[in-house]
Design an enzyme around this catalytic site. Structure first.
Site, PDB file in Angstrom:
ATOM      1  N   ARG A 107       0.879  -1.175   0.000  1.00 29.35           N
ATOM      2  CA  ARG A 107       0.000   0.000   0.000  1.00 29.35           C
ATOM      3  C   ARG A 107       0.912   1.219   0.000  1.00 29.35           C
ATOM      4  NH1 ARG A 107      -5.351   1.311   3.510  1.00 29.35           N
ATOM      5  NH2 ARG A 107      -6.109  -0.087   1.868  1.00 29.35           N
ATOM      6  N   HIS A 134      -7.333   0.754  -6.426  1.00 27.52           N
ATOM      7  CA  HIS A 134      -7.544  -0.119  -5.260  1.00 27.52           C
ATOM      8  C   HIS A 134      -8.183  -1.422  -5.764  1.00 27.52           C
ATOM      9  CE1 HIS A 134      -7.802  -1.355  -1.243  1.00 27.52           C
ATOM     10  NE2 HIS A 134      -8.723  -0.536  -0.753  1.00 27.52           N
ATOM     11  N   GLN A 137     -10.039  -4.106  -3.497  1.00 24.12           N
ATOM     12  CA  GLN A 137     -11.360  -3.691  -3.006  1.00 24.12           C
ATOM     13  C   GLN A 137     -12.425  -3.937  -4.072  1.00 24.12           C
ATOM     14  OE1 GLN A 137     -12.054  -2.110   0.207  1.00 24.12           O
ATOM     15  NE2 GLN A 137     -14.084  -2.768  -0.453  1.00 24.12           N
ATOM     16  N   ASP A 223     -17.172   7.091  -1.673  1.00 25.89           N
ATOM     17  CA  ASP A 223     -15.958   6.931  -0.866  1.00 25.89           C
ATOM     18  C   ASP A 223     -15.695   8.278  -0.190  1.00 25.89           C
ATOM     19  OD1 ASP A 223     -13.559   5.952   0.161  1.00 25.89           O
ATOM     20  OD2 ASP A 223     -12.481   6.019  -1.738  1.00 25.89           O
ATOM     21  N   CYS A 263     -16.271   1.346   0.508  1.00 26.23           N
ATOM     22  CA  CYS A 263     -15.114   0.510   0.854  1.00 26.23           C
ATOM     23  C   CYS A 263     -14.742   0.619   2.326  1.00 26.23           C
ATOM     24  CB  CYS A 263     -13.928   0.878  -0.033  1.00 26.23           C
ATOM     25  SG  CYS A 263     -13.301   2.552   0.212  1.00 26.23           S
ATOM     26  N   ARG A 291     -13.443  -8.927   1.548  1.00 22.93           N
ATOM     27  CA  ARG A 291     -12.016  -8.644   1.320  1.00 22.93           C
ATOM     28  C   ARG A 291     -11.193  -9.880   1.690  1.00 22.93           C
ATOM     29  NH1 ARG A 291     -10.038  -3.495   1.457  1.00 22.93           N
ATOM     30  NH2 ARG A 291      -8.126  -4.515   0.745  1.00 22.93           N
TER      31      ARG A 291
HETATM   32  N1  NVA Z   1      -9.950   6.447  -1.393  1.00 24.35           N
HETATM   33  C1  NVA Z   1      -9.579   6.070  -0.059  1.00 24.35           C
HETATM   34  C2  NVA Z   1      -9.793   4.611   0.148  1.00 24.35           C
HETATM   35  C3  NVA Z   1      -9.451   4.105   1.511  1.00 24.35           C
HETATM   36  C4  NVA Z   1      -9.635   2.634   1.667  1.00 24.35           C
HETATM   37  C5  NVA Z   1      -8.128   6.453   0.195  1.00 24.35           C
HETATM   38  O1  NVA Z   1      -7.295   6.273  -0.714  1.00 24.35           O
HETATM   39  O2  NVA Z   1      -7.824   6.957   1.268  1.00 24.35           O
HETATM   40  N1   CP Z   2     -11.232  -0.371   2.452  1.00 27.95           N
HETATM   41  C1   CP Z   2      -9.951  -0.435   2.871  1.00 27.95           C
HETATM   42  O1   CP Z   2      -9.011  -0.671   2.087  1.00 27.95           O
HETATM   43  O2   CP Z   2      -9.813  -0.243   4.194  1.00 27.95           O
HETATM   44  P1   CP Z   2      -8.447  -0.012   5.019  1.00 27.95           P
HETATM   45  O3   CP Z   2      -7.930   1.347   4.615  1.00 27.95           O
HETATM   46  O4   CP Z   2      -8.875  -0.088   6.452  1.00 27.95           O
HETATM   47  O5   CP Z   2      -7.478  -1.085   4.642  1.00 27.95           O
END
Ligand code: NVA
Ligand code: CP
Length: 309
Positions: A107, A134, A137, A223, A263, A291
């Site tokens: 990540r 992502h 997800q 989101d 998500c 997930r």
């Molecule tokens: N769009 C959000 C998703 C978090 C799971 C982010 O990138 O922070």
């Molecule tokens: N939806 C998701 O990826 O959640 P986290 O940021 O908690 O991993």
């Protein structure tokens, strides 16, 4: 450790429609085993390294628990406690890390970082979220839709809010799996087709008014207004996105049996009302649970290939 050329999952279109069909069946099979408390350990003695440069609850938990349930183990690395935060080149880190494990999940910020890592990795690399995409997800989300409503082909997804990593990945999935996405973003936050990595197959339409985007949709989703890494824009975004809150009025114009997804983590009173996320259309808890099952199937596929029964 595998010596074959590794197969990565860096963006949704890294797998084919036919591979996703296999994965959706495999997720169902793996989930049923989990629900029946039947041990299944195809990853015995295998190690997953998880690299987090941003926060996470679901992604860490589902990868770590998933790997343990498959008989393997998982190691957590983050920027703060490793050399990754001290300027070691990503190419060097990839060489070293991928010699000590069987699978890597990352990540991070720019997609380019994970691509450089993968180019120097001896083992499969999975995108656990980047600024652009992502894909894990969306794998879970589409599986959740299929469980609740059947095949997604030909259906309509309404995306309300920011044209972020989640939105881009929905758009890629629509091209690959042949469904439609109606996108409504505030002015100045529209989809950038190139950044989304689209082929231009006409599977999405942009709407100025979020209500129009939701009309007749089979799935309404949104989101956070401010994704990780963009916190400096938070106040500006709160103003810009104020009319892009998914509420009862938007769900009322969607299909009668429309599902709502997010998500998570969610901000009730910002991108979605409590009435919607805690209401009868919402499938967010199944979505979050999936997930785990989706990533177990994905890890198994990338490492061991197609398995029977
Ligand atoms: N769009 C959000 C998703 C978090 C799971 C982010 O990138 O922070
Ligand atoms: N939806 C998701 O990826 O959640 P986290 O940021 O908690 O991993």
């Amino acid at each position: 450790m595998s010596t074959n050329t590794p197969r990565h999952f860096l963006q949704f279109k890294d797998l084919s429609r036919e591979e996703f069909d296999y994965l959706f069946e495999r997720i169902t099979w793996i989930k049923a085993k989990f629900k029946a408390y039947e041990p299944y350990h195809p990853m015995f003695d295998r190690t997953l390294v998880m690299i987090f440069e941003k926060a996470s609850t679901r992604t860490r938990l589902s990868f770590e628990a998933g790997m343990q349930q498959l008989g393997g183990s998982a190691i957590y690395l983050n920027t703060r406690d490793s050399q990754l935060g001290r300027g070691e080149p990503v190419e060097d880190a990839a060489q070293v890390i991928s010699r000590m494990c069987d699978l890597v999940m990352i990540r991070t910020f720019e997609q380019e970082i994970i691509e450089r890592f993968a180019a120097n990795s001896r083992v499969p690399v999975i995108n656990g979220l980047t600024n652009e995409y992502h894909p894990c997800q969306i794998l879970a989300d589409i599986h959740t839709f299929i469980e609740h409503r059947g095949p997604i082909r030909g259906r309509t997804v309404a995306w309300i809010g920011d044209s972020n990593n989640m939105c881009n990945t929905w758009l890629q999935a629509a091209e690959l799996l042949d469904f439609n996405v109606h996108v409504s973003t505030p002015p100045g936050y529209e989809v950038e087709a190139e950044r989304a990595g689209l082929y231009g197959t006409g599977h999405f339409e942009q709407f100025a008014d979020p209500i129009d985007a939701c009309r007749g949709a089979d799935l309404v989703t949104t989101d956070v207004w401010t994704s990780m890494g963009f916190e400096a824009e938070n106040e500006e975004r709160k103003k810009a996105f104020a009319d892009w809150q998914v509420d009862g009025e938007m769900m009322a114009v969607a299909a009668n049996d429309a599902v709502f997804m997010h998500c998570l983590p969610a901000h009730r009173g910002e991108e979605v009302t409590a009435e919607v996320i805690d209401g009868p259309h919402s499938v967010v808890w199944d979505e979050a649970e999936n997930r785990l099952h989706a990533q177990k199937a994905l890890m198994e596929y990338l490492l061991l290939g197609r398995l029977q029964g």
